[in-house]
Each structure stands twice: as structure tokens, then as C-alpha cells.
Design a protein around this motif. Structure first.
Motif, mmCIF file in Angstrom:
data_model
loop_
_atom_site.group_PDB
_atom_site.id
_atom_site.type_symbol
_atom_site.label_atom_id
_atom_site.label_comp_id
_atom_site.label_asym_id
_atom_site.label_seq_id
_atom_site.Cartn_x
_atom_site.Cartn_y
_atom_site.Cartn_z
ATOM 1 N N ILE A 1 47.534 -2.525 45.818
ATOM 2 C CA ILE A 1 46.312 -1.745 45.641
ATOM 3 C C ILE A 1 45.141 -2.697 45.675
ATOM 4 O O ILE A 1 45.162 -3.754 45.036
ATOM 5 C CB ILE A 1 46.353 -0.945 44.334
ATOM 6 C CG1 ILE A 1 47.496 0.065 44.419
ATOM 7 C CG2 ILE A 1 45.016 -0.238 44.084
ATOM 8 C CD1 ILE A 1 47.713 0.892 43.193
ATOM 9 N N ALA B 1 45.709 2.146 48.200
ATOM 10 C CA ALA B 1 47.068 1.613 48.291
ATOM 11 C C ALA B 1 47.318 1.283 49.748
ATOM 12 O O ALA B 1 47.092 2.119 50.630
ATOM 13 C CB ALA B 1 48.078 2.645 47.801
ATOM 14 N N LEU C 1 47.951 4.484 41.740
ATOM 15 C CA LEU C 1 46.495 4.573 41.849
ATOM 16 C C LEU C 1 45.870 5.087 40.556
ATOM 17 O O LEU C 1 44.845 4.564 40.109
ATOM 18 C CB LEU C 1 46.107 5.478 43.023
ATOM 19 C CG LEU C 1 46.324 4.879 44.409
ATOM 20 C CD1 LEU C 1 46.276 5.963 45.477
ATOM 21 C CD2 LEU C 1 45.296 3.786 44.695
ATOM 22 N N THR D 1 45.893 2.330 38.003
ATOM 23 C CA THR D 1 44.860 1.338 38.309
ATOM 24 C C THR D 1 43.489 1.846 37.892
ATOM 25 O O THR D 1 42.701 1.108 37.281
ATOM 26 C CB THR D 1 44.881 1.004 39.819
ATOM 27 O OG1 THR D 1 46.156 0.452 40.149
ATOM 28 C CG2 THR D 1 43.787 0.030 40.186
#
Length: 159
Positions: A6, A64, A101, A104
């Protein structure tokens, strides 16, 4: 098996992410939405430079990418805690990319001392948000260009 990482959005990602968004809506959307709903939803994504414009105005987009640095999924975070635009390429689905994601984005939000994350999740994205600990606050029924459609207001407090 492909390895993914990512990274932050780059302006040169715009075209690929735009195409991915439309492809995901049109190819995965039929699992939960009618053809009419898909057409109006994908029709709303008609500006290939929109993400670059949003990033230039403060949105943080996490991408990503596969081992060749080609985008496979993305999510957009706004500094007030709003998560938007969670999309995954149909070619890279079922690989846990939305979960990564969202994790993150949550780490990023915590670093900014954001106290709450929130989103408006489609039927397709709702399971990923639920796995990440978001709760549905209510179903949102609305109209897009004369077509009834819905999504879910969801939120997650950060402690």
C-alpha cells in the motif's frame, strides 16, 4: 500468489483508478444492484482526473498495488475521518485488499488524533467495513438521476 503493498496516490494513478472504479461498479455491482442502479452509479464517475483533484485539495488516497506497482484497489480518507471511494479491481478481489486499506486509513487517522471514522458504504463495501469494526447507523435511501438506490451510513469510534 501476488504480493501487494500500500502506498499513497500519485497523479499518474488517476486513469487506472478511474477505470477500476467503473469496472468494479459494472462488474461486481450486479451482485447487489439492478442494471439501472449500476448505470446511474457508474455514470457518476465520469471525470478521470477527479481523484487527482481531490488529492490536490487534501484528500489522502491509499492505493494497494501489485508487485509491478499497478493499482489493484484504493480508498480515500478525508481529514475529518470520512472514508470514501473504497474500490477494488475485479481482477484482485478476494485478496483482503479492502481490509488492508481500511486498516491503513485507520492507522493514519489515529496518527492525526481523529476520534471517529465514518462512511457511506454500498451493499458491496458494507462487509469490509463491518469486518473493520464499523457499525451501521442507518440505511440511506436516495435518488440518483431518478433512480432509487441506497447505501449505509456507518461509523467507527477511535479510542
Amino acid at each position: 500468489m501476488s504480493r501487494y503493498s500500500i502506498r499513497r496516490f500519485r497523479a499518474e494513478d488517476s486513469a487506472a483508478l478511474h477505470a477500476m472504479t467503473v469496472e468494479a461498479i459494472e462488474n461486481i455491482g450486479s451482485a447487489r444492484y439492478s442494471n439501472e442502479q449500476i448505470a446511474v452509479w457508474s455514470g457518476r464517475h465520469n471525470n478521470p482526473s477527479r481523484l487527482a483533484d481531490l488529492a490536490a485539495n487534501g484528500a489522502v488516497i491509499f492505493v494497494a498495488v501489485d508487485e509491478c506497482d499497478a493499482p489493484a484497489a484504493f480508498a480515500m480518507f478525508e481529514k475529518d475521518g470520512h472514508l470514501d471511494q473504497l474500490y477494488c479491481s475485479p481482477d484482485h478481489s478476494r485478496k483482503g485488499l479492502p481490509d488492508r486499506l481500511l486498516a491503513t486509513a485507520e492507522d493514519y487517522a489515529r496518527a492525526l488524533s481523529v476520534s471517529r471514522l465514518y462512511t457511506e458504504a454500498s451493499e458491496l463495501a458494507r462487509p469490509a467495513f463491518e469486518r473493520a469494526g464499523y457499525m451501521v447507523t442507518h440505511r440511506r435511501d436516495f435518488d440518483l438521476d431518478g433512480v432509487a438506490i441506497h447505501n449505509y451510513a456507518m461509523e467507527k469510534p477511535l479510542k
